[in-house]
Design a protein around this motif. Structure first.
Motif, mmCIF file in Angstrom:
data_model
loop_
_atom_site.group_PDB
_atom_site.id
_atom_site.type_symbol
_atom_site.label_atom_id
_atom_site.label_comp_id
_atom_site.label_asym_id
_atom_site.label_seq_id
_atom_site.Cartn_x
_atom_site.Cartn_y
_atom_site.Cartn_z
ATOM 1 N N GLU A 137 0.815 -1.093 0.247
ATOM 2 C CA GLU A 137 -0.052 -0.031 -0.081
ATOM 3 C C GLU A 137 0.843 1.360 0.088
ATOM 4 N N SER A 138 1.938 1.265 0.729
ATOM 5 C CA SER A 138 2.733 2.621 0.791
ATOM 6 C C SER A 138 3.317 2.828 -0.648
ATOM 7 N N ASP A 139 3.557 1.561 -1.419
ATOM 8 C CA ASP A 139 4.186 2.003 -2.770
ATOM 9 C C ASP A 139 3.103 2.625 -3.666
ATOM 10 N N ALA A 140 1.671 2.286 -3.609
ATOM 11 C CA ALA A 140 0.618 2.719 -4.318
ATOM 12 C C ALA A 140 0.510 4.171 -3.817
ATOM 13 N N VAL A 141 0.527 4.615 -2.453
ATOM 14 C CA VAL A 141 0.432 6.018 -2.009
ATOM 15 C C VAL A 141 1.437 6.703 -2.777
ATOM 16 N N ASP A 142 2.739 5.976 -2.703
ATOM 17 C CA ASP A 142 3.849 6.913 -3.338
ATOM 18 C C ASP A 142 3.663 7.245 -4.847
ATOM 19 N N PHE A 143 3.016 6.370 -5.479
ATOM 20 C CA PHE A 143 2.680 6.590 -7.025
ATOM 21 C C PHE A 143 1.506 7.408 -7.152
ATOM 22 N N TYR A 144 0.272 6.721 -6.620
ATOM 23 C CA TYR A 144 -0.901 7.472 -6.997
ATOM 24 C C TYR A 144 -1.208 8.873 -6.087
ATOM 25 N N GLU A 145 -0.773 8.920 -4.907
ATOM 26 C CA GLU A 145 -1.136 10.191 -4.215
ATOM 27 C C GLU A 145 0.124 11.175 -4.718
ATOM 28 N N ALA A 146 1.472 10.762 -4.356
ATOM 29 C CA ALA A 146 2.575 11.838 -4.418
ATOM 30 C C ALA A 146 2.965 12.041 -5.789
ATOM 31 N N LEU A 147 2.783 11.166 -6.902
ATOM 32 C CA LEU A 147 3.173 11.330 -8.257
ATOM 33 C C LEU A 147 2.195 11.809 -8.962
ATOM 34 N N LEU B 35 -5.805 7.939 -18.424
ATOM 35 C CA LEU B 35 -6.041 9.108 -17.623
ATOM 36 C C LEU B 35 -5.791 10.465 -18.373
ATOM 37 N N VAL B 36 -6.690 11.356 -18.365
ATOM 38 C CA VAL B 36 -6.734 12.518 -19.112
ATOM 39 C C VAL B 36 -6.103 13.591 -18.225
ATOM 40 N N VAL B 37 -5.084 14.245 -18.847
ATOM 41 C CA VAL B 37 -3.840 15.207 -18.033
ATOM 42 C C VAL B 37 -4.165 16.353 -18.682
ATOM 43 N N GLN B 38 -3.962 17.541 -17.577
ATOM 44 C CA GLN B 38 -3.578 18.683 -17.986
ATOM 45 C C GLN B 38 -2.132 19.184 -17.658
ATOM 46 N N GLY B 39 -1.364 19.331 -18.502
ATOM 47 C CA GLY B 39 0.137 19.506 -18.324
ATOM 48 C C GLY B 39 0.908 18.110 -18.331
ATOM 49 N N LEU B 40 0.634 17.441 -19.389
ATOM 50 C CA LEU B 40 1.353 16.179 -19.670
ATOM 51 C C LEU B 40 2.856 16.144 -19.727
ATOM 52 N N ALA B 41 3.370 17.113 -20.354
ATOM 53 C CA ALA B 41 4.866 17.132 -20.400
ATOM 54 C C ALA B 41 5.382 17.388 -18.978
ATOM 55 N N GLU B 42 4.777 18.319 -18.163
ATOM 56 C CA GLU B 42 5.232 18.468 -16.783
ATOM 57 C C GLU B 42 5.266 17.087 -15.825
ATOM 58 N N LEU B 43 3.880 16.228 -16.031
ATOM 59 C CA LEU B 43 3.770 15.200 -15.306
ATOM 60 C C LEU B 43 4.564 14.162 -15.744
ATOM 61 N N LEU B 44 5.131 14.074 -17.059
ATOM 62 C CA LEU B 44 5.915 13.095 -17.665
ATOM 63 C C LEU B 44 7.345 13.427 -17.014
ATOM 64 N N ALA B 45 7.731 14.662 -16.859
ATOM 65 C CA ALA B 45 9.059 15.308 -16.316
ATOM 66 C C ALA B 45 9.188 14.637 -14.797
ATOM 67 N N LEU C 216 7.631 12.259 -13.414
ATOM 68 C CA LEU C 216 7.714 10.794 -13.489
ATOM 69 C C LEU C 216 8.996 10.450 -13.762
ATOM 70 N N ARG C 217 9.588 10.761 -14.834
ATOM 71 C CA ARG C 217 11.029 10.515 -15.202
ATOM 72 C C ARG C 217 12.039 10.728 -13.988
ATOM 73 N N ALA C 218 11.912 11.908 -13.433
ATOM 74 C CA ALA C 218 12.699 12.381 -12.359
ATOM 75 C C ALA C 218 12.651 11.563 -11.041
ATOM 76 N N ASN C 219 11.593 10.858 -11.128
ATOM 77 C CA ASN C 219 11.572 9.730 -9.993
ATOM 78 C C ASN C 219 11.380 8.630 -10.437
ATOM 79 N N SER C 220 12.552 8.182 -11.539
ATOM 80 C CA SER C 220 12.438 6.904 -11.724
ATOM 81 C C SER C 220 11.667 6.071 -12.293
ATOM 82 N N VAL C 221 10.227 6.649 -12.942
ATOM 83 C CA VAL C 221 9.167 5.825 -13.375
ATOM 84 C C VAL C 221 9.587 5.801 -15.204
#
Length: 121
Positions: free
Chosen positions: A18-28, A73-83, A85-90
């Motif tokens: 569950e903590s991994d899920a929170v780190d991804f879905y909530e934090a990222l 998932l529809v995103v506003q600011g896709l480039a920012e979100l992808l950056a 995610l990449r910065a967090n090794s996704v």
């Protein structure tokens, strides 16, 4: 009779992560975690919701990631979100060209495929 919308998407996850899920879905992805109803909380897993966006993760003891089936998932600011995610090794995989949208694929910490898309203006 008619079906009018999807209420939520449920993805599977392995037990005890569950903590991994929170780190991804909530934090990222910035989808807040909400409490599960008490009668369901004992099963493990976790829920993430903001308005009509609802992603629930349920524990499967013999977990296998969804590598083809996926939520988009529809995103506003896709480039920012992808950056972020990449910065967090996704790892991020570019999507095939589609008319009217930019999109990419990522995997949650459990290997479930997730599409992120942003309509072009």
């Amino acid at each position: 009779m008619q079906i009018t919308r999807i209420d939520h998407v449920q993805l599977a996850m392995p037990p005890g992560r569950e903590s991994d899920a929170v780190d991804f879905y909530e934090a990222l992805l910035e989808i807040p975690q909400v409490p599960k109803p008490p009668h369901l909380a004992g099963r493990g897993g976790c829920w993430f919701e903001r308005g009509d966006l609802k992603i629930h993760l349920g524990v499967e003891p013999d977990f296998q990631p969804a590598q083809k089936a996926h939520p988009a998932l529809v995103v506003q600011g896709l480039a920012e979100l992808l950056a972020r995610l990449r910065a967090n090794s996704v790892p991020v995989r570019a999507g095939e060209p589609l008319d009217g949208v930019d999109h990419a694929y990522v995997e949650d910490p459990f290997g479930n495929r997730i599409e992120l898309l942003e309509p072009r203006r």
